[in-house]
Scaffold this active site. Structure first.
Site, PDB file in Angstrom:
ATOM      1  N   HIS A 174      -3.091   6.234   4.502  1.00 25.51           N
ATOM      2  CA  HIS A 174      -1.668   6.402   4.812  1.00 25.51           C
ATOM      3  C   HIS A 174      -1.222   7.780   4.329  1.00 25.51           C
ATOM      4  O   HIS A 174      -1.583   8.207   3.217  1.00 25.51           O
ATOM      5  CB  HIS A 174      -0.823   5.360   4.077  1.00 25.51           C
ATOM      6  CG  HIS A 174      -0.969   3.961   4.558  1.00 25.51           C
ATOM      7  ND1 HIS A 174      -1.688   3.601   5.666  1.00 25.51           N
ATOM      8  CD2 HIS A 174      -0.437   2.804   4.068  1.00 25.51           C
ATOM      9  CE1 HIS A 174      -1.602   2.282   5.833  1.00 25.51           C
ATOM     10  NE2 HIS A 174      -0.852   1.779   4.869  1.00 25.51           N
ATOM     11  N   CYS A 203       0.809  -1.235   0.000  1.00 27.01           N
ATOM     12  CA  CYS A 203       0.000   0.000   0.000  1.00 27.01           C
ATOM     13  C   CYS A 203       0.839   1.281   0.000  1.00 27.01           C
ATOM     14  O   CYS A 203       0.572   2.210  -0.773  1.00 27.01           O
ATOM     15  CB  CYS A 203      -0.942  -0.002   1.205  1.00 27.01           C
ATOM     16  SG  CYS A 203      -0.233  -0.724   2.699  1.00 27.01           S
TER      17      CYS A 203
END
Ligand code: L14
Length: 345
Positions: free
Chosen positions: A252, A132
């Site tokens: 994130h 990710c």
């Protein structure tokens, strides 16, 4: 109706945090599906999920589950991929794998569609979805690589707990409540390392994601280093990463320093990013506008802002990159790859 071919699709890890998003995307994108098989561990088998208004019973994933399956999306952990993907491939399926199991295998394409979609043609039955943190960074840096070349990247991440699964989300919420109530916090899940040592995540920042390696870096940091070079197709790019878990549920964030190979124009860089596919530029300091995890959550794009020239190095650039780790960081990137396989776009 068109005579669009319909595919038999399997989702392995259907009850997990990423599997749930994959199923939602297959529905919202109107993926050309004939039959959808939802597969899981024996523990979660029997769960009933809804797809296109109909109930689907989750079945235990076994080697035989893949009979007739044409596209299989795996996100049930590396061991499950290693055990079952060979059977899926033997039954003729193309596997798209969200785990770390085959990402660095030289035979396996590691794909972010905005960066290297052409690599999907080289697959031998399996395509790997990158980590990710890597996905959102390379998607944002690709336009800069194409125009100016990239010499070096220094990245620090601020990663959401959802990357470690639903149990890590529960743990953070539970610890936050316990802390506010003045109760003891009993860390149980994070960090996910090789030892039973656990730390508080509520009101904290933990500089460990995944296991420690011999060289003092964590596996998450080394994934960013190796995958970035592979996806960007340049082993000479210097990459160093520090990966940190923070008490955010979705999204994130990354502070990135990138050193370009050629002199650049800051306004041109902003234009490149504003026009790049899958990227949204949010960069207006005068209005205090920049990417935020709370804004990125639930959206497919990678958000970029805080663009500024480094003060010491003329070809250095600092930026802030944010994306929903379960969407572009996992489920959406995988479904994008599946769309290229199914309908070639
Ligand atoms: O390598 O704990 O795909 O946030 C991504 C999520 C590893 C763990 C991977 C996390 C995983 C990571």
């Amino acid at each position: 109706m068109s005579n669009q071919k319909l595919f038999n699709v399997a989702v392995v890890g259907a009850t997990g945090a990423v599997g749930e998003q994959i199923i939602k995307l297959l529905e919202s994108r109107e993926f050309p599906i004939n039959e959808l098989k939802l597969l899981s561990s024996a523990r979660s088998a029997g769960t009933r999920l809804t797809f296109r208004g109909k109930e689907v019973l989750v079945q235990e994933a076994t080697p035989d589950s893949f009979r007739g399956v044409e596209i299989a999306l795996f996100s049930a952990g590396g061991d499950v991929t290693k055990e079952l993907a060979p059977h899926a491939i033997a039954h003729g399926a193309v596997c798209i794998d969200n785990t770390n199991a085959f990402r660095m295998d030289p035979e396996t394409p590691l794909v972010v569609p905005e960066v290297n979609i052409e690599k999907i043609n080289e697959h031998k039955g399996l395509i790997a979805n990158p980590n990710c943190s890597t996905i959102q960074m390379v998607a944002a840096l690709k336009p800069l690589q194409d125009k100016y070349g990239i010499a070096k990247i220094i990245v620090s991440t601020y990663q959401a707990v959802s990357g470690a699964g639903s149990r890590a989300i529960d743990e953070m919420l539970r610890q936050t409540r316990a802390s506010l109530d003045g109760d003891t916090v009993n860390p149980d899940i994070l960090p996910v390392g090789s030892l039973p040592v656990k730390h508080q995540i509520a009101f904290n920042a933990i500089p460990q994601i995944d296991k420690f390696q011999e060289n003092g870096y964590t596996l998450e940091e080394m994934k960013m280093v190796r995958e970035t070079k592979k996806i960007m197709g340049d082993e000479s790019i210097q990459v160093t990463a520090t990966c940190v878990r923070i008490p955010v549920v979705y999204g994130h964030s990354e502070s990135v320093y990138v050193e370009l190979k050629n002199d650049y124009d800051l306004e041109d860089v902003k234009q490149l990013l504003a026009n790049a596919p899958g990227i949204t530029l949010v960069d207006d300091p005068a209005a205090q506008q920049y990417p935020l995890a709370t804004e990125a959550a639930g959206k497919p794009d990678v958000f970029v802002g805080r663009l500024r020239r480094d003060l010491g190095t003329e070809r250095g650039l600092n930026l802030w990159i944010v994306s929903d780790n379960l969407l572009k960081g996992a489920a959406w990137n995988a479904v994008q790859i599946a769309e290229y396989i199914a309908i070639g776009q």
